[in-house]
Scaffold this motif. Structure first.
Motif, mmCIF file in Angstrom:
data_model
loop_
_atom_site.group_PDB
_atom_site.id
_atom_site.type_symbol
_atom_site.label_atom_id
_atom_site.label_comp_id
_atom_site.label_asym_id
_atom_site.label_seq_id
_atom_site.Cartn_x
_atom_site.Cartn_y
_atom_site.Cartn_z
ATOM 1 N N GLY A 84 1.007 -1.286 -0.139
ATOM 2 C CA GLY A 84 0.119 -0.200 -0.430
ATOM 3 C C GLY A 84 0.530 1.356 -0.017
ATOM 4 O O GLY A 84 0.174 1.932 -0.157
ATOM 5 N N ASP A 85 2.378 1.740 0.279
ATOM 6 C CA ASP A 85 3.020 2.586 0.216
ATOM 7 C C ASP A 85 3.380 2.631 -1.468
ATOM 8 O O ASP A 85 4.493 3.382 -0.800
ATOM 9 C CB ASP A 85 4.313 2.371 1.587
ATOM 10 C CG ASP A 85 4.077 1.638 2.588
ATOM 11 O OD1 ASP A 85 2.158 2.918 2.741
ATOM 12 O OD2 ASP A 85 4.168 1.379 3.214
ATOM 13 N N ARG A 92 -6.961 4.054 -6.939
ATOM 14 C CA ARG A 92 -5.985 2.647 -6.889
ATOM 15 C C ARG A 92 -6.196 2.297 -5.899
ATOM 16 O O ARG A 92 -6.393 1.086 -4.883
ATOM 17 C CB ARG A 92 -5.207 2.696 -8.175
ATOM 18 C CG ARG A 92 -5.586 2.734 -9.473
ATOM 19 C CD ARG A 92 -6.064 1.882 -10.330
ATOM 20 N NE ARG A 92 -6.418 2.405 -11.247
ATOM 21 C CZ ARG A 92 -7.901 3.291 -11.657
ATOM 22 N NH1 ARG A 92 -8.822 2.804 -10.615
ATOM 23 N NH2 ARG A 92 -8.648 3.321 -12.790
ATOM 24 N N ARG A 93 -5.427 2.761 -4.271
ATOM 25 C CA ARG A 93 -5.566 2.598 -3.626
ATOM 26 C C ARG A 93 -6.056 2.434 -2.673
ATOM 27 O O ARG A 93 -5.808 0.792 -1.912
ATOM 28 C CB ARG A 93 -3.890 3.839 -2.661
ATOM 29 C CG ARG A 93 -4.186 3.439 -1.033
ATOM 30 C CD ARG A 93 -2.737 2.967 -1.527
ATOM 31 N NE ARG A 93 -2.508 3.014 0.608
ATOM 32 C CZ ARG A 93 -3.268 1.988 1.798
ATOM 33 N NH1 ARG A 93 -4.050 1.233 0.448
ATOM 34 N NH2 ARG A 93 -2.689 1.812 2.913
ATOM 35 N N SER A 94 -7.372 2.937 -2.981
ATOM 36 C CA SER A 94 -8.577 2.994 -2.372
ATOM 37 C C SER A 94 -8.754 0.644 -2.161
ATOM 38 O O SER A 94 -9.585 0.079 -1.840
ATOM 39 C CB SER A 94 -9.525 3.805 -1.576
ATOM 40 O OG SER A 94 -9.917 3.865 -3.358
ATOM 41 N N GLU A 95 -8.467 0.710 -3.525
ATOM 42 C CA GLU A 95 -9.267 -0.193 -4.338
ATOM 43 C C GLU A 95 -8.595 -1.307 -3.444
ATOM 44 O O GLU A 95 -9.234 -2.631 -3.018
ATOM 45 C CB GLU A 95 -9.858 -0.242 -5.941
ATOM 46 C CG GLU A 95 -10.105 0.179 -6.423
ATOM 47 C CD GLU A 95 -9.950 0.463 -8.296
ATOM 48 O OE1 GLU A 95 -10.775 0.760 -8.397
ATOM 49 O OE2 GLU A 95 -9.077 -0.345 -8.885
ATOM 50 N N VAL A 98 -7.511 -4.669 1.664
ATOM 51 C CA VAL A 98 -6.624 -4.943 2.881
ATOM 52 C C VAL A 98 -5.533 -5.501 2.184
ATOM 53 O O VAL A 98 -4.206 -5.385 3.397
ATOM 54 C CB VAL A 98 -7.027 -6.157 3.931
ATOM 55 C CG1 VAL A 98 -8.288 -5.131 4.828
ATOM 56 C CG2 VAL A 98 -8.050 -6.999 2.694
ATOM 57 N N ALA A 99 -5.353 -5.971 1.281
ATOM 58 C CA ALA A 99 -3.664 -6.683 0.631
ATOM 59 C C ALA A 99 -3.012 -5.378 1.213
ATOM 60 O O ALA A 99 -1.790 -5.876 0.844
ATOM 61 C CB ALA A 99 -4.080 -7.131 -1.074
ATOM 62 N N ALA A 100 -3.387 -4.377 0.688
ATOM 63 C CA ALA A 100 -2.746 -2.967 0.794
ATOM 64 C C ALA A 100 -1.128 -3.373 2.070
ATOM 65 O O ALA A 100 -0.521 -2.809 2.153
ATOM 66 C CB ALA A 100 -3.003 -1.994 0.955
#
Ligand code: SAM
Length: 249
Positions: A84-85, A92-95, A98-100
């Motif tokens: 996520g970083d 795209r980040r919000s999509e 949790v994988a982030a």
């Protein structure tokens, strides 16, 4: 070999890697890239004896382990703490959700480190945050295939410059069509976005396709001297065109 480490080429832990790395005992993971045939085109000195090295955005660690093999006194490898970083576009980040927050993604690096009995020092760091205060300074700083994924590659190169004592080696992918036009190369033109590999903008976090002239000029703007292109080559096996520049402080 330490108990618990893979001994069988079909071990599931050796599947799905980014880098092809010799793990010893004839074990080599299945990976997206096998950079072994082009490693000598990057402009990295053959011997790194007496030098300290920083590998930025190390991924599975192919280059960090190669620097160690070339005799560097000390190698530090950095990468992000979490998927996520990465420099995602906000939509795209919000999509990614949790994988982030998955913090397990240096697992290939860790496995290679253990299997090779490596002494490379692995740290979490964002390229933008590199400074002499948090990582120190290094004789050689390497950064491969990362500028294309950054919203602000010049800012990233300035951070690299701040931790480089002597030389930096920076490789990034090229826009093959722009690179084929000498007048555009000399004008340091960059291609923006990769329409052919992303269904939606920013999906694969690819922002820039450089020309070798743009790479060279951006390194000069980042206050490097004597910047030269060490090689223009295709990354096997995808055949993506790339350039590697060597830049001195
Ligand atoms: C395409 S891979 C390249 C791996 C390797 N450096 C090479 O040349 O083959 C990009 C790597 O940079 C890391 N990365 C992406 N954004 C980063 C950032 N802002 N700071 C540090 N590392 C980053 C990714 O996690 C990934 O491991």
């Amino acid at each position: 070999m330490t108990p618990g480490l893979p001994t069988d080429p079909d071990d599931p832990r050796l599947q799905g890697w980014y880098h092809t790395i010799d793990l010893g005992n004839g074990l080599v993971p299945r990976a997206v890239y096998d950079l072994r045939p082009v490693i000598d085109l990057y402009g990295i000195p053959e011997s790194l004896e007496g030098m300290t090295v920083l590998d930025v955005g190390t991924g599975d660690g192919f280059f960090a382990f190669e620097m160690e093999r070339r005799g560097a006194d000390r190698v530090v490898a950095v990468d992000l703490a979490r998927l996520g970083d990465c420099d995602w576009l906000p939509q795209r980040r919000s999509e990614i959700g949790v994988a982030a927050d998955n913090q397990d993604w240096p697992k290939h690096f860790r496995l290679a480190h253990a299997m090779r009995g490596s002494s490379v020092d692995y740290r979490h760091a964002n390229i933008y945050d590199l400074s002499p205060y948090n990582v120190g300074t290094f004789d050689l700083v390497f950064c491969g295939s990362l500028l294309l994924h950054l919203q602000n590659p010049l800012k990233a190169l300035l951070a690299i410059r701040s931790v480089t004592r002597s030389m930096a080696v920076v490789e990034t992918s090229l826009d093959a069509k722009l690179e084929a036009q000498p007048d555009l190369v000399s004008r340091a033109v960059l291609g923006f976005g990769p329409p052919d590999i992303e269904a939606r903008h920013g999906e694969n976090n690819v922002f820039w396709q450089f020309t070798s002239g743009a790479l060279q000029k951006m390194l000069q703007f980042a206050d490097f001297n004597q910047v030269k292109i060490a090689g223009v080559f295709k990354l096997p096996p995808t055949e993506a065109l790339a350039a590697s520049a060597v830049a001195y402080t």
